[in-house]
Design a protein around this motif. Sequence first.
Motif, PDB file in Angstrom:
ATOM      1  N   UNK A   5      -8.255 -20.783   0.196  1.00  0.00           N
ATOM      2  CA  UNK A   5      -8.436 -19.043   0.286  1.00  0.00           C
ATOM      3  C   UNK A   5      -7.897 -19.158  -1.235  1.00  0.00           C
ATOM      4  N   UNK A   6      -6.887 -20.065  -1.820  1.00  0.00           N
ATOM      5  CA  UNK A   6      -6.358 -20.377  -3.626  1.00  0.00           C
ATOM      6  C   UNK A   6      -7.455 -20.241  -3.979  1.00  0.00           C
ATOM      7  N   UNK A   7      -8.969 -20.320  -3.424  1.00  0.00           N
ATOM      8  CA  UNK A   7      -9.923 -20.325  -4.582  1.00  0.00           C
ATOM      9  C   UNK A   7     -11.030 -19.522  -4.896  1.00  0.00           C
ATOM     10  N   UNK A   8     -11.065 -18.774  -3.604  1.00  0.00           N
ATOM     11  CA  UNK A   8     -11.864 -17.248  -3.364  1.00  0.00           C
ATOM     12  C   UNK A   8     -11.369 -16.009  -4.039  1.00  0.00           C
ATOM     13  N   UNK A   9     -12.672 -15.556  -4.710  1.00  0.00           N
ATOM     14  CA  UNK A   9     -10.903 -14.504  -5.648  1.00  0.00           C
ATOM     15  C   UNK A   9     -11.847 -13.467  -5.149  1.00  0.00           C
ATOM     16  N   UNK A  10     -10.608 -12.429  -4.574  1.00  0.00           N
ATOM     17  CA  UNK A  10     -10.968 -11.593  -3.992  1.00  0.00           C
ATOM     18  C   UNK A  10     -10.736 -10.133  -4.625  1.00  0.00           C
ATOM     19  N   UNK A  11     -11.985  -9.388  -4.443  1.00  0.00           N
ATOM     20  CA  UNK A  11     -11.674  -7.535  -4.912  1.00  0.00           C
ATOM     21  C   UNK A  11     -10.436  -6.988  -4.869  1.00  0.00           C
ATOM     22  N   UNK A  12      -9.795  -6.307  -5.954  1.00  0.00           N
ATOM     23  CA  UNK A  12      -8.658  -5.152  -4.985  1.00  0.00           C
ATOM     24  C   UNK A  12      -8.860  -5.341  -4.298  1.00  0.00           C
ATOM     25  N   UNK A  13      -9.721  -4.242  -3.607  1.00  0.00           N
ATOM     26  CA  UNK A  13     -10.050  -3.655  -2.188  1.00  0.00           C
ATOM     27  C   UNK A  13      -9.741  -4.088  -1.294  1.00  0.00           C
ATOM     28  N   UNK A  14     -10.162  -6.021  -1.226  1.00  0.00           N
ATOM     29  CA  UNK A  14      -9.613  -6.844  -0.709  1.00  0.00           C
ATOM     30  C   UNK A  14      -8.093  -6.777  -0.228  1.00  0.00           C
ATOM     31  N   UNK A  15      -7.541  -7.111  -1.540  1.00  0.00           N
ATOM     32  CA  UNK A  15      -6.152  -7.392  -2.069  1.00  0.00           C
ATOM     33  C   UNK A  15      -5.748  -6.253  -1.028  1.00  0.00           C
ATOM     34  N   UNK A  16      -5.870  -4.729  -1.548  1.00  0.00           N
ATOM     35  CA  UNK A  16      -5.551  -3.674  -0.494  1.00  0.00           C
ATOM     36  C   UNK A  16      -5.230  -3.741   0.548  1.00  0.00           C
ATOM     37  N   UNK A  17      -6.426  -3.897   1.368  1.00  0.00           N
ATOM     38  CA  UNK A  17      -6.395  -3.809   3.033  1.00  0.00           C
ATOM     39  C   UNK A  17      -5.983  -4.395   3.387  1.00  0.00           C
ATOM     40  N   UNK A  18      -5.687  -6.060   3.253  1.00  0.00           N
ATOM     41  CA  UNK A  18      -4.827  -7.159   3.632  1.00  0.00           C
ATOM     42  C   UNK A  18      -3.395  -7.008   3.114  1.00  0.00           C
ATOM     43  N   UNK A  19      -2.722  -6.382   2.039  1.00  0.00           N
ATOM     44  CA  UNK A  19      -1.546  -5.712   2.552  1.00  0.00           C
ATOM     45  C   UNK A  19      -0.926  -4.312   2.482  1.00  0.00           C
ATOM     46  N   UNK A  20      -1.748  -3.400   3.699  1.00  0.00           N
ATOM     47  CA  UNK A  20      -2.079  -2.634   3.995  1.00  0.00           C
ATOM     48  C   UNK A  20      -1.853  -3.379   5.116  1.00  0.00           C
ATOM     49  N   UNK A  21      -1.825  -4.176   6.264  1.00  0.00           N
ATOM     50  CA  UNK A  21      -2.126  -4.421   7.365  1.00  0.00           C
ATOM     51  C   UNK A  21      -0.498  -5.275   7.481  1.00  0.00           C
ATOM     52  N   UNK A  22      -0.466  -6.461   6.187  1.00  0.00           N
ATOM     53  CA  UNK A  22       1.244  -6.652   5.922  1.00  0.00           C
ATOM     54  C   UNK A  22       1.772  -6.062   6.073  1.00  0.00           C
ATOM     55  N   UNK A  23       2.167  -4.915   5.399  1.00  0.00           N
ATOM     56  CA  UNK A  23       2.454  -3.932   5.310  1.00  0.00           C
ATOM     57  C   UNK A  23       2.915  -2.830   6.446  1.00  0.00           C
TER      58      UNK A  23
END
Length: 118
Positions: A5-23
């Motif tokens: 997972x450290x080598x996979x470049x995620x787009x900003x939308x994916x990070x926002x979605x992941x952070x939405x779940x974490x929040x």
Amino acid sequence: MHLDLRRIAQPVGAWTSILHRASGVLLLAGVPALAWALERSLASPAGFARVAAALESAPVRLLVLAWTWALAHHLLAGVRHLLSDVDVGAGLRSARRSAWAVNLAALAVTLLAAGALW
């Protein structure tokens, strides 16, 4: 296939979605402590004083800031997701802009709260 997972470049939308779940997880985890603090602060003047004194400590303030970020991010990302469900801002370019706006706005709200706490 090895998934790094450290080598996979995620787009900003994916990070926002992941952070939405974490929040959402952070919000859920914080509810019992907030309910307890509210109950204690309303029970008596001494309980209020104890809760107020606890809010003066740096670790508790950091937890309040984490919860503030979680609340701001979850709210903003949730509105973003709801709008994209009805095809408002669903295009790639506008979706990227709204993802950046959500991430930066949640950070700005947290920094404003930090300024108010310290």
